[in-house]
Design a protein around this motif. Sequence first.
Motif, short mmCIF file in Angstrom:
data_model
loop_
_atom_site.label_atom_id
_atom_site.label_comp_id
_atom_site.label_asym_id
_atom_site.label_seq_id
_atom_site.Cartn_x
_atom_site.Cartn_y
_atom_site.Cartn_z
N HIS A 158 -27.37 14.41 -87.98
CA HIS A 158 -26.35 15.03 -88.99
C HIS A 158 -25.33 15.76 -88.19
CE1 HIS A 158 -29.90 15.13 -91.74
NE2 HIS A 158 -30.69 15.19 -90.88
N ASN A 159 -24.15 15.10 -88.58
CA ASN A 159 -22.88 15.63 -87.78
C ASN A 159 -22.38 17.11 -88.51
OD1 ASN A 159 -22.50 13.65 -86.11
ND2 ASN A 159 -21.28 12.34 -87.64
N ILE A 160 -22.31 17.85 -87.69
CA ILE A 160 -22.16 19.41 -87.99
C ILE A 160 -20.67 19.64 -88.12
CG2 ILE A 160 -22.34 21.99 -87.49
CD1 ILE A 160 -25.08 21.05 -87.77
N ARG A 161 -19.64 19.14 -87.14
CA ARG A 161 -18.42 19.19 -87.09
C ARG A 161 -17.96 18.13 -86.14
NH1 ARG A 161 -16.05 22.70 -82.91
NH2 ARG A 161 -14.33 22.36 -83.99
N PHE A 162 -16.36 17.90 -86.24
CA PHE A 162 -15.71 17.34 -85.33
C PHE A 162 -14.60 18.13 -84.67
CE2 PHE A 162 -16.83 14.38 -89.12
CZ PHE A 162 -17.66 13.65 -88.43
N GLY A 163 -14.29 17.84 -83.58
CA GLY A 163 -13.43 18.52 -82.80
C GLY A 163 -12.36 17.77 -82.43
N ILE A 164 -11.06 17.92 -82.49
CA ILE A 164 -9.78 17.32 -81.76
C ILE A 164 -9.20 18.04 -81.09
CG2 ILE A 164 -9.96 15.37 -83.63
CD1 ILE A 164 -7.42 17.06 -84.64
N GLU A 165 -7.90 17.36 -80.39
CA GLU A 165 -6.94 17.99 -79.62
C GLU A 165 -6.63 19.60 -80.09
OE1 GLU A 165 -6.53 14.95 -80.32
OE2 GLU A 165 -5.15 14.84 -81.75
N ASN A 166 -6.70 20.65 -79.19
CA ASN A 166 -6.30 21.80 -79.42
C ASN A 166 -7.05 22.65 -80.23
OD1 ASN A 166 -3.78 22.30 -78.12
ND2 ASN A 166 -2.60 21.16 -79.84
N SER A 167 -8.54 22.28 -79.97
CA SER A 167 -9.76 23.07 -80.71
C SER A 167 -10.65 23.10 -79.64
CB SER A 167 -10.19 22.52 -81.87
OG SER A 167 -10.70 21.10 -81.82
N TRP A 168 -11.76 24.07 -79.75
CA TRP A 168 -12.86 24.23 -79.07
C TRP A 168 -14.16 23.73 -79.61
CZ3 TRP A 168 -12.67 27.14 -74.63
CH2 TRP A 168 -11.36 27.89 -74.29
N ILE A 169 -15.02 23.09 -78.94
CA ILE A 169 -16.30 22.56 -79.23
C ILE A 169 -17.16 23.02 -78.16
CG2 ILE A 169 -16.27 20.29 -78.10
CD1 ILE A 169 -17.33 19.48 -80.75
N GLY A 170 -18.45 23.30 -78.74
CA GLY A 170 -19.71 23.99 -77.66
C GLY A 170 -20.72 24.44 -78.76
N ASP A 171 -21.78 24.57 -78.08
CA ASP A 171 -23.18 25.26 -78.87
C ASP A 171 -22.94 26.74 -78.57
OD1 ASP A 171 -25.65 26.20 -79.25
OD2 ASP A 171 -26.32 24.22 -79.32
N LEU A 172 -22.46 27.35 -79.29
CA LEU A 172 -21.91 29.11 -78.91
C LEU A 172 -23.14 29.81 -78.49
CD1 LEU A 172 -18.94 30.39 -80.87
CD2 LEU A 172 -19.03 29.71 -78.24
N ASP A 173 -24.24 29.49 -79.24
CA ASP A 173 -25.59 30.29 -79.32
C ASP A 173 -26.02 30.10 -78.14
OD1 ASP A 173 -27.02 32.14 -81.23
OD2 ASP A 173 -28.64 30.55 -80.48
N SER A 174 -26.20 28.85 -77.55
CA SER A 174 -26.87 28.56 -76.43
C SER A 174 -25.94 28.52 -75.22
CB SER A 174 -26.97 26.86 -76.33
OG SER A 174 -27.26 26.44 -74.97
N PHE A 175 -24.80 28.62 -75.45
CA PHE A 175 -23.69 29.10 -74.24
C PHE A 175 -23.87 30.60 -73.92
CE2 PHE A 175 -19.15 30.39 -73.09
CZ PHE A 175 -19.14 29.58 -72.11
#
Lengths: 192, 192
Positions: free
Chosen positions: A68-85
Amino acid sequence: MINKLIAHISRFSNLTDKEIQEIRNCFHEKVIQKKEFILKAGVVSTYECFIADGCLRAFVIDEKGTEHNIRFGIENSWIGDLDSFFKQTSATYYIQALETSSLLLIDVSKLNRLMDTIQGFEHYFRIMFQYGVMSLQLRMVQELSLTAEQRYTHFIKKYPHLLQRIPQKHIASYLGITPEFLSMLRKKITSK
Amino acid sequence: MINKLIAHISRFSNLTDKEIQEIRNCFHEKVIQKKEFILKAGVVSTYECFIADGCLRAFVIDEKGTEHNIRFGIENSWIGDLDSFFKQTSATYYIQALETSSLLLIDVSKLNRLMDTIQGFEHYFRIMFQYGVMSLQLRMVQELSLTAEQRYTHFIKKYPHLLQRIPQKHIASYLGITPEFLSMLRKKITSK
């Protein structure tokens, strides 16, 4: 590559040369190839990623093995699993490149230190997180209350630039429908 | 009532007496009765609300007229339709009191001014928004990848204090199941 991040932060905050240098010192660059992963569920997320160039997807896999895709990230945005991080616990997200991508990575202690010591950097992240809440709130509302056709229409309006870059099967997974159903919706909308 | 908010901010930020006074001046107090609404979909959200006491729910209504609870808010947390509030566009959320509740309300220009002028206040909101993203991310993942039983088990573990306060029908709506199915799950889990 780091100049793209500095330019992005500078849209929201004024930084001194000393602050820019401190920020530069805290990131390292990484280029990942299409289909390569920067995070898999079950491991602790070591880095939060700024996308200088490219396109990635964050997804989860349910117990039947469906993605299940949650989100897409492209240039000039952030991506990560914030809870885990931030909690340094096991990730629930998989994060994979859909194109060859140039990333800027930072670990949690450095990110926390920059937010605690550079006011403009914290201001930037306050705004990034604020946008994050607003965007997830809308995604949640759409998931719970709109039909697949309405969700697709919203997607086309909000992310017209993604339609050519992201394979249909991944857009279908983001919308919670099969690729066949998406194909049917596209024909229906085009013929209107 | 405002002292509860000041105490909550002070868990994360050190504020001067002058800053505390400025913050006090920007909020006004409101007590709402059980079942009363502070926001309805379609109108612009005027206020973001800190809950000093009580319990509220944020929900959406789909085109079939079915309610879907998005989240619950209790004392020492914030509730609102952030997208509507910050963009001053029509809300998608309904927000209703589940108990008589004491709220502190602030409008968007005052909230933006406080975040721009008081560093400790922006720091506090950076952390609130950061938690918000983490919490919505988990909610999204659970919605997309867990079974109803797994979602209920998570809910019990994460919010044991809410089980006695929130009617079963609203917990069922939050979990995306019928009250009858929730009742069956509860019996199954109790008998384990």
